[in-house]
Design a protein around this motif. Structure first.
Motif, PDB file in Angstrom:
ATOM      1  N   ARG A   1     -23.899 -43.772  48.327  1.00 18.50           N
ATOM      2  CA  ARG A   1     -24.791 -42.693  47.924  1.00 18.50           C
ATOM      3  C   ARG A   1     -24.818 -42.605  46.402  1.00 18.50           C
ATOM      4  NH1 ARG A   1     -28.262 -40.741  51.792  1.00 18.50           N
ATOM      5  NH2 ARG A   1     -27.190 -40.462  53.768  1.00 18.50           N
ATOM      6  N   PRO A   2     -25.975 -42.313  45.808  1.00 15.45           N
ATOM      7  CA  PRO A   2     -26.031 -42.123  44.356  1.00 15.45           C
ATOM      8  C   PRO A   2     -25.178 -40.935  43.925  1.00 15.45           C
ATOM      9  CG  PRO A   2     -28.231 -42.397  45.290  1.00 15.45           C
ATOM     10  CD  PRO A   2     -27.296 -42.200  46.439  1.00 15.45           C
ATOM     11  N   ILE A   3     -24.634 -41.036  42.715  1.00 14.11           N
ATOM     12  CA  ILE A   3     -23.782 -39.979  42.174  1.00 14.11           C
ATOM     13  C   ILE A   3     -24.239 -39.674  40.746  1.00 14.11           C
ATOM     14  CG2 ILE A   3     -21.417 -39.248  41.663  1.00 14.11           C
ATOM     15  CD1 ILE A   3     -20.492 -41.611  43.487  1.00 14.11           C
TER      16      ILE A   3
ATOM     17  N   ASP B   1     -23.955 -53.030  42.130  1.00 13.73           N
ATOM     18  CA  ASP B   1     -23.724 -51.620  41.838  1.00 13.73           C
ATOM     19  C   ASP B   1     -24.055 -51.382  40.370  1.00 13.73           C
ATOM     20  OD1 ASP B   1     -22.459 -50.742  44.428  1.00 13.73           O
ATOM     21  OD2 ASP B   1     -21.076 -52.345  43.871  1.00 13.73           O
ATOM     22  N   ASN B   2     -24.536 -50.183  40.053  1.00 17.78           N
ATOM     23  CA  ASN B   2     -25.051 -49.914  38.719  1.00 17.78           C
ATOM     24  C   ASN B   2     -24.552 -48.544  38.255  1.00 17.78           C
ATOM     25  OD1 ASN B   2     -26.552 -49.713  36.372  1.00 17.78           O
ATOM     26  ND2 ASN B   2     -28.546 -49.682  37.385  1.00 17.78           N
TER      27      ASN B   2
ATOM     28  N   ALA C   1     -24.456 -39.797  33.328  1.00 16.23           N
ATOM     29  CA  ALA C   1     -24.579 -41.122  33.932  1.00 16.23           C
ATOM     30  C   ALA C   1     -25.014 -40.983  35.378  1.00 16.23           C
ATOM     31  CB  ALA C   1     -23.262 -41.886  33.844  1.00 16.23           C
ATOM     32  N   LEU C   2     -25.537 -42.070  35.920  1.00 15.94           N
ATOM     33  CA  LEU C   2     -25.913 -42.127  37.332  1.00 15.94           C
ATOM     34  C   LEU C   2     -25.306 -43.371  37.936  1.00 15.94           C
ATOM     35  CD1 LEU C   2     -27.640 -41.004  39.720  1.00 15.94           C
ATOM     36  CD2 LEU C   2     -29.468 -42.524  38.937  1.00 15.94           C
ATOM     37  N   TYR C   3     -24.527 -43.187  38.996  1.00 19.13           N
ATOM     38  CA  TYR C   3     -24.067 -44.329  39.778  1.00 19.13           C
ATOM     39  C   TYR C   3     -25.096 -44.619  40.856  1.00 19.13           C
ATOM     40  CZ  TYR C   3     -21.911 -47.003  43.475  1.00 19.13           C
ATOM     41  OH  TYR C   3     -21.686 -47.956  44.439  1.00 19.13           O
ATOM     42  N   LEU C   4     -25.596 -45.849  40.870  1.00 19.18           N
ATOM     43  CA  LEU C   4     -26.570 -46.291  41.871  1.00 19.18           C
ATOM     44  C   LEU C   4     -25.968 -47.411  42.700  1.00 19.18           C
ATOM     45  CD1 LEU C   4     -30.052 -46.456  40.090  1.00 19.18           C
ATOM     46  CD2 LEU C   4     -29.519 -45.252  42.207  1.00 19.18           C
TER      47      LEU C   4
ATOM     48  N   VAL D   1     -27.141 -47.389  28.337  1.00 19.28           N
ATOM     49  CA  VAL D   1     -26.168 -48.465  28.527  1.00 19.28           C
ATOM     50  C   VAL D   1     -25.818 -48.503  30.008  1.00 19.28           C
ATOM     51  CG1 VAL D   1     -23.803 -49.191  28.063  1.00 19.28           C
ATOM     52  CG2 VAL D   1     -25.234 -48.362  26.196  1.00 19.28           C
ATOM     53  N   ASN D   2     -25.934 -49.700  30.605  1.00 20.53           N
ATOM     54  CA  ASN D   2     -25.605 -49.776  32.026  1.00 20.53           C
ATOM     55  C   ASN D   2     -24.587 -50.867  32.302  1.00 20.53           C
ATOM     56  OD1 ASN D   2     -27.421 -52.182  32.177  1.00 20.53           O
ATOM     57  ND2 ASN D   2     -27.189 -51.839  34.374  1.00 20.53           N
ATOM     58  N   TYR D   3     -23.923 -50.724  33.438  1.00 25.88           N
ATOM     59  CA  TYR D   3     -22.903 -51.667  33.882  1.00 25.88           C
ATOM     60  C   TYR D   3     -23.278 -52.135  35.282  1.00 25.88           C
ATOM     61  CZ  TYR D   3     -20.180 -49.272  30.237  1.00 25.88           C
ATOM     62  OH  TYR D   3     -19.743 -48.705  29.059  1.00 25.88           O
ATOM     63  N   TRP D   4     -23.379 -53.439  35.470  1.00 23.26           N
ATOM     64  CA  TRP D   4     -23.615 -54.010  36.795  1.00 23.26           C
ATOM     65  C   TRP D   4     -22.334 -54.699  37.253  1.00 23.26           C
ATOM     66  CZ3 TRP D   4     -28.748 -56.031  34.585  1.00 23.26           C
ATOM     67  CH2 TRP D   4     -29.813 -55.225  35.006  1.00 23.26           C
ATOM     68  N   TRP D   5     -21.930 -54.413  38.452  1.00 26.43           N
ATOM     69  CA  TRP D   5     -20.767 -55.080  39.027  1.00 26.43           C
ATOM     70  C   TRP D   5     -20.846 -54.934  40.533  1.00 26.43           C
ATOM     71  CZ3 TRP D   5     -20.963 -50.045  38.483  1.00 26.43           C
ATOM     72  CH2 TRP D   5     -20.178 -49.211  39.264  1.00 26.43           C
ATOM     73  N   ASP D   6     -20.084 -55.746  41.237  1.00 31.35           N
ATOM     74  CA  ASP D   6     -20.015 -55.637  42.690  1.00 31.35           C
ATOM     75  C   ASP D   6     -18.657 -55.072  43.054  1.00 31.35           C
ATOM     76  OD1 ASP D   6     -20.028 -55.864  45.427  1.00 31.35           O
ATOM     77  OD2 ASP D   6     -20.853 -57.886  45.479  1.00 31.35           O
TER      78      ASP D   6
END
Length: 338
Positions: A30-32, A163-164, A232-235, A253-258
């Motif tokens: 779920r988005p946070i 994940d973003n 920030a938004l966690y997607l 600024v964003n962070y992509w990771w699995d």
């Protein structure tokens, strides 16, 4: 889940409590919205002093590199999309120095003569030292950020396969979210002729002229999240999101990771392989494969060998006990025709 209401979790960084806290919340897919998580970053503090101050702060880290710059006419109103321009888009792409691009973004904001942005710039390559000066307490240190810098704009509704975590540095951001199972109502465009890598929704953000009748179902499930600098938004991966940058100068600024990867292989790659292996087979055979995918992959009824002792599960045992490598080796042999 089809037709279910979209729920947005609201948290502060203190409530999440760090890397493990975010990972536990992320398990719900779920988005946070995370308020104030980066409000003490020097970059955010520079943004509070004005557009010139934050652009000057970013330029401190510039290495003199070049990047792809998206440029749009004033008539575009910042909405980057398909169109009659170069390559079938309504904007132009240019490779220029980052410093030139920042100067043009500043001029656009000052003169309102057009719109432009730099997107997805790895900070370790283009702005070394930025990540160390502005650390994220919610992610492992090896997850490196990317920077998005531009004028007021609307980035078309799309999804990511990672994940973003999107952190707002300067300017306000508005995210319009749709859950993964809204895909059939979003009228998604091509997967190999895209604006910037990911397929986009043709219906989201378009004029409602009846061309996309199923979009009404998706519109009813949309949730809008407004973020201020420092938020920030966690997607989770596969969530659809349209992103609006609302001010003359905006930096994200964003962070992509699995967060749940068992190895280097990505679910998206498996989906592409399934498309060529299954998608055009007869409907009855596709349905049979659906049953097998559910049984072995999605497992709605639990582990497929739950009726047997763990010691007899073979390669269907835990992936972290060597079975990831065994299955991967088997797949590679099959793909080579061996």
């Amino acid at each position: 889940m089809a037709g279910a209401a979209v729920l947005i979790v609201e948290r502060t960084a203190t409530e999440i409590g760090g890397v493990e806290g975010l990972r536990q919340l992320a398990e719900t897919c779920r988005p946070i919205a995370i308020r104030g998580v980066c409000s003490d970053w020097p970059a955010v503090l520079a943004g509070s002093q004005g557009e010139d101050a934050v652009l000057s702060y970013v330029e401190r880290f510039d290495t003199g590199s070049s990047a792809e710059y998206f440029a749009g006419a004033p008539s575009l109103s910042g909405r980057y999309h398909y169109g009659d321009g170069p390559g079938g888009f309504n904007f132009a792409r240019e490779t220029i120095s980052v410093r030139q691009a920042i100067a043009r973004i500043a001029a656009n904001a000052r003169d309102q003569g057009g719109t432009g942005y730099l997107g997805s710039l790895p900070t370790d390559r283009h702005f070394p030292g930025f990540a160390e000066d502005n650390p994220c307490v919610l992610l492992p240190r090896d997850v490196q950020p990317r920077m998005w810098l531009g004028n007021a704009s609307t980035v078309a509704c799309h999804y990511d396969t990672y994940d973003n975590l999107a952190c707002v540095v300067a300017g306000r951001r508005r995210f319009t979210l749709y859950p993964p199972d809204a895909i059939g109502d979003l009228y998604v465009g091509p997967i190999d002729h895209t604006l910037s890598g990911q397929p986009i929704s043709l219906a989201a953000g378009a004029v409602d002229d009846g061309q996309y009748p199923r979009f009404a179902a998706a519109r009813g499930r949309a949730v809008v999240v407004d973020l201020a600098p420092g938020d920030a938004l966690y997607l989770p991966k596969l969530w659809w999101h349209q992103v609006e940058a609302l001010d003359p100068v905006n930096i994200l600024v964003n962070y992509w990771w699995d967060g749940f990867s068992a190895g280097p292989d990505a679910p998206h790659t498996a989906m592409l392989l399934a498309m060529i292996a299954i998608a055009e087979r007869p409907a009855a055979e596709r349905e049979a494969w659906r049953v097998y995918f559910n049984h072995y992959v999605f497992r709605p009824d639990g582990h497929p060998l739950a009726h047997m002792p763990d010691a007899q599960h073979g390669v269907l045992g835990p992936l972290d006990q060597g079975n990831y490598g065994r299955i991967r080796a088997l797949v590679m042999r099959l793909l080579r025709g061996q």
